[in-house]
Design a protein around this motif. Structure first.
Motif, PDB file in Angstrom:
ATOM      1  N   ARG A 129      -1.107 -25.573  37.090  1.00  0.00           N
ATOM      2  CA  ARG A 129      -1.513 -25.255  35.521  1.00  0.00           C
ATOM      3  C   ARG A 129      -2.190 -24.264  35.477  1.00  0.00           C
ATOM      4  O   ARG A 129      -3.216 -24.237  36.241  1.00  0.00           O
ATOM      5  CB  ARG A 129      -2.203 -26.816  35.112  1.00  0.00           C
ATOM      6  N   LEU A 130      -1.855 -23.430  34.484  1.00  0.00           N
ATOM      7  CA  LEU A 130      -2.528 -22.290  34.355  1.00  0.00           C
ATOM      8  C   LEU A 130      -3.097 -22.239  33.079  1.00  0.00           C
ATOM      9  O   LEU A 130      -2.554 -22.861  31.994  1.00  0.00           O
ATOM     10  CB  LEU A 130      -1.604 -21.009  34.556  1.00  0.00           C
ATOM     11  N   PRO A 131      -4.223 -21.333  32.859  1.00  0.00           N
ATOM     12  CA  PRO A 131      -5.047 -21.204  31.593  1.00  0.00           C
ATOM     13  C   PRO A 131      -4.074 -20.788  30.636  1.00  0.00           C
ATOM     14  O   PRO A 131      -3.055 -19.772  30.811  1.00  0.00           O
ATOM     15  CB  PRO A 131      -6.242 -20.174  31.762  1.00  0.00           C
ATOM     16  N   CYS A 132      -4.244 -21.004  29.370  1.00  0.00           N
ATOM     17  CA  CYS A 132      -3.464 -20.629  28.407  1.00  0.00           C
ATOM     18  C   CYS A 132      -4.327 -20.522  27.044  1.00  0.00           C
ATOM     19  O   CYS A 132      -4.729 -21.149  26.414  1.00  0.00           O
ATOM     20  CB  CYS A 132      -2.136 -21.846  27.779  1.00  0.00           C
ATOM     21  N   GLU A 133      -4.616 -19.169  27.016  1.00  0.00           N
ATOM     22  CA  GLU A 133      -5.442 -18.721  25.714  1.00  0.00           C
ATOM     23  C   GLU A 133      -4.821 -18.362  24.486  1.00  0.00           C
ATOM     24  O   GLU A 133      -5.441 -18.527  23.529  1.00  0.00           O
ATOM     25  CB  GLU A 133      -6.431 -17.652  26.282  1.00  0.00           C
ATOM     26  N   ASP A 134      -3.681 -17.557  24.737  1.00  0.00           N
ATOM     27  CA  ASP A 134      -2.777 -17.147  23.627  1.00  0.00           C
ATOM     28  C   ASP A 134      -1.766 -17.907  22.968  1.00  0.00           C
ATOM     29  O   ASP A 134      -1.160 -17.539  22.008  1.00  0.00           O
ATOM     30  CB  ASP A 134      -2.425 -15.675  23.922  1.00  0.00           C
ATOM     31  N   GLY A 135      -1.458 -18.951  23.470  1.00  0.00           N
ATOM     32  CA  GLY A 135      -0.538 -19.870  23.230  1.00  0.00           C
ATOM     33  C   GLY A 135       0.676 -20.014  24.030  1.00  0.00           C
ATOM     34  O   GLY A 135       0.917 -19.192  25.013  1.00  0.00           O
ATOM     35  N   LEU A 136       1.611 -20.911  23.574  1.00  0.00           N
ATOM     36  CA  LEU A 136       2.992 -21.017  24.617  1.00  0.00           C
ATOM     37  C   LEU A 136       3.946 -20.041  23.819  1.00  0.00           C
ATOM     38  O   LEU A 136       4.180 -20.214  22.669  1.00  0.00           O
ATOM     39  CB  LEU A 136       3.265 -22.539  24.410  1.00  0.00           C
ATOM     40  N   SER A 137       4.689 -19.415  24.917  1.00  0.00           N
ATOM     41  CA  SER A 137       5.821 -18.570  24.384  1.00  0.00           C
ATOM     42  C   SER A 137       7.080 -19.424  24.308  1.00  0.00           C
ATOM     43  O   SER A 137       7.136 -20.414  25.069  1.00  0.00           O
ATOM     44  CB  SER A 137       5.879 -17.222  25.266  1.00  0.00           C
ATOM     45  N   VAL A 138       8.192 -18.682  23.963  1.00  0.00           N
ATOM     46  CA  VAL A 138       9.523 -19.269  23.939  1.00  0.00           C
ATOM     47  C   VAL A 138       9.819 -19.852  25.540  1.00  0.00           C
ATOM     48  O   VAL A 138       9.394 -19.294  26.363  1.00  0.00           O
ATOM     49  CB  VAL A 138      10.484 -18.548  23.512  1.00  0.00           C
ATOM     50  N   ASN A 139      10.302 -21.157  25.653  1.00  0.00           N
ATOM     51  CA  ASN A 139      10.872 -21.816  27.020  1.00  0.00           C
ATOM     52  C   ASN A 139       9.429 -22.107  28.044  1.00  0.00           C
ATOM     53  O   ASN A 139       9.931 -22.747  29.024  1.00  0.00           O
ATOM     54  CB  ASN A 139      11.576 -20.763  27.526  1.00  0.00           C
ATOM     55  N   GLU A 140       8.250 -21.896  27.408  1.00  0.00           N
ATOM     56  CA  GLU A 140       7.369 -22.296  28.159  1.00  0.00           C
ATOM     57  C   GLU A 140       7.186 -23.666  27.997  1.00  0.00           C
ATOM     58  O   GLU A 140       7.031 -24.507  26.972  1.00  0.00           O
ATOM     59  CB  GLU A 140       6.068 -21.421  27.990  1.00  0.00           C
ATOM     60  N   ILE A 141       6.433 -24.256  29.285  1.00  0.00           N
ATOM     61  CA  ILE A 141       5.869 -25.755  29.061  1.00  0.00           C
ATOM     62  C   ILE A 141       4.358 -25.835  29.277  1.00  0.00           C
ATOM     63  O   ILE A 141       3.794 -25.000  30.032  1.00  0.00           O
ATOM     64  CB  ILE A 141       6.878 -26.530  30.389  1.00  0.00           C
ATOM     65  N   GLY A 142       3.902 -26.725  28.593  1.00  0.00           N
ATOM     66  CA  GLY A 142       2.368 -26.724  28.689  1.00  0.00           C
ATOM     67  C   GLY A 142       1.939 -28.077  28.290  1.00  0.00           C
ATOM     68  O   GLY A 142       2.548 -28.891  27.811  1.00  0.00           O
ATOM     69  N   GLY A 143       0.491 -28.380  28.094  1.00  0.00           N
ATOM     70  CA  GLY A 143      -0.151 -29.543  27.784  1.00  0.00           C
ATOM     71  C   GLY A 143      -0.895 -29.224  26.688  1.00  0.00           C
ATOM     72  O   GLY A 143      -1.719 -28.016  26.544  1.00  0.00           O
ATOM     73  N   VAL A 144      -0.865 -30.110  25.473  1.00  0.00           N
ATOM     74  CA  VAL A 144      -1.525 -29.682  24.298  1.00  0.00           C
ATOM     75  C   VAL A 144      -2.375 -31.001  23.868  1.00  0.00           C
ATOM     76  O   VAL A 144      -2.043 -32.188  24.368  1.00  0.00           O
ATOM     77  CB  VAL A 144      -0.541 -29.526  22.976  1.00  0.00           C
TER      78      VAL A 144
END
Length: 444
Positions: A378-393
């Protein structure tokens, strides 16, 4: 063909004997792993190709200068796909054997079409992830593995394809199978079956290979026929999202009754059951049911049904009838999402959240992390999720939603995020109801 149309076709197909259980599967892999050829081989060798289809494929292959029929063309249905020799869209196919019926979603391999894999795998009981025996496990392999883990696909088959290009060596297969199993465990995938095969020659697809006598496991088709199908939705708590309210003339009174109707996503509903209308919490008793215009005493998932209640309750599209363990009513939702649009998904962004038949205004409060699909970090995400990226919101909704944890119910535990300006689908999400913070404050 949509998944719903395909399922209807499967339900009516005749194999000359009683139909078996239904298995939904999705195929995925990197570019040129031979995925479409594998699917074509599976259809061709199970005699699931019509004569006119076979003739058309042979003609196209001949124009392209190929000696034999290009089986990949059986699933590359778009003209652009056939001309470029790649898979772009999700191609649904259905077939049946005496043992089982199948709905197969052939999903794209290119990185830019990874989002389409989410569509194909969202209802799958099993994912077939292809690997080219010459290249081994690559980043796209693990990306598809991460999506399968995110979508809680119960079973994964690692299809080590093109074994003919490595002289059918056991050592080549073992190295790939061991590496994928190790990295799959890091993603939380526990059920992996590795099968060496060659879709081009047909080895271990439908018939056992005579060139790999060192392999003692099942062929791909045999495994698909025997793998346990996921939990029956009938055995889960009742969940009936209201799609429409039918105005129905009463047989006993000079009034028009209002029958909420929709598709049962889980459970069984019977006359005499006590049900709760979510999110209002009102309760009533089922006094009548109608399926396909005929009154009945019971209905079960995934049937569509109209319900007559004993009490006149204000019910509309987007409400949910439930019984048994209640869903959670949440306005603050923690979820994993796969971003599907070219525009990034950013914190504080206003969206529409579509959950079953209910659509509400919402805001992406924060994006907690993005997932490195190659090693599940799990990596930091400051600028938002780009296309095809998976993340926690973390999402806040304007109205409470009746939800289940995605691990318990894939239908009431999933949602879509939609752009309120143009209706574009932005992301697909899976709810972690155990992390919900409840109703939250009244303000939006």
């Amino acid at each position: 063909m949509s998944a719903g149309v395909a399922e209807a076709a499967v339900q009516t197909c005749s194999t000359g004997r009683p139909p078996g259980s239904l298995l939904r599967l999705a195929t995925c892999g990197s570019v040129d792993d031979g995925k479409s050829t594998l699917v074509g081989r599976l259809l061709y060798d199970t005699k699931s190709v019509l004569a006119d289809q076979a003739t058309a494929i042979e003609e196209v292959s001949r124009r392209r200068g190929q000696d034999g029929p290009d089986l990949a063309l059986l699933t590359d249905g778009l003209r652009a796909e056939r001309e470029q020799g790649i898979t772009i869209d999700v191609a649904y196919r259905y077939f049946a054997t005496p043992a089982r019926r199948f709905i197969l979603a052939d999903t794209p391999g290119h990185v830019q079409y990874t989002r389409n894999m989410v569509t194909g795998a969202s209802t799958a009981d099993l994912a077939v992830i292809l690997v080219d025996a010459r290249n081994g496990v690559v980043a796209q392999t693990m990306r598809h593995g991460a999506i399968a883990a995110l979508l809680r696909v119960p079973h994964v088959v690692l299809a080590v394809n093109k074994m003919d290009t490595v002289d059918y060596r056991e050592s080549a297969f073992t190295a790939i199978a061991d590496e994928f199993a190790r990295r799959a465990r890091e993603l939380g995938i526990t059920d992996v079956t590795a099968i060496p095969m060659s879709a081009l020659t047909g080895d271990n697809v439908v018939e056992p290979s005579t060139r790999m006598d060192w392999y003692e496991g099942e062929t791909l088709l045999s495994h698909l026929e025997n793998v346990p199908v996921g939990a029956d939705p009938v055995g889960r708590p009742l969940r009936l999202p209201v799609q429409y309210v039918i105005r129905h003339p009463s047989q006993h009174r000079q009034v028009v009754e209002r029958w909420p109707a929709g598709q049962l996503v889980s459970g069984v509903i019977e006359v005499g059951d006590r049900v709760v209308v979510q999110p209002s919490g009102q309760t009533s008793t089922v006094v009548g049911l109608s399926v396909l215009g005929r009154e009945t005493d019971s209905a079960r998932a995934p049937q569509s049904v109209a319900v007559r209640l004993a009490d006149e309750i204000d019910i509309s599209r987007g409400d949910l009838l439930s019984a048994g363990p209640a869903p959670q009513l949440l306005r603050h939702i923690t979820a994993s999402v796969c971003h599907l649009h070219d525009r990034p998904l950013r914190p504080r962004q206003r969206v529409l959240l579509k959950h079953t038949t209910r659509t509400v205004q919402a805001m992406v409060e924060r994006i907690d992390y993005r997932t490195d699909v190659t090693d599940a970090r799990r990596l930091p995400c400051e600028d938002g999720l780009s296309v095809n990226e998976i993340g926690g919101v973390r999402i806040r909704t304007a109205e409470p939603l009746a939800v289940d944890d995605y691990r318990e119910n894939r239908r009431t535990g999933s949602f879509l995020l939609v752009d309120p300006q143009d209706g574009t689908t932005l992301a697909a999400g899976m709810i972690d109801a155990g992390s919900g913070a409840g109703q939250g404050p009244a303000g939006y």
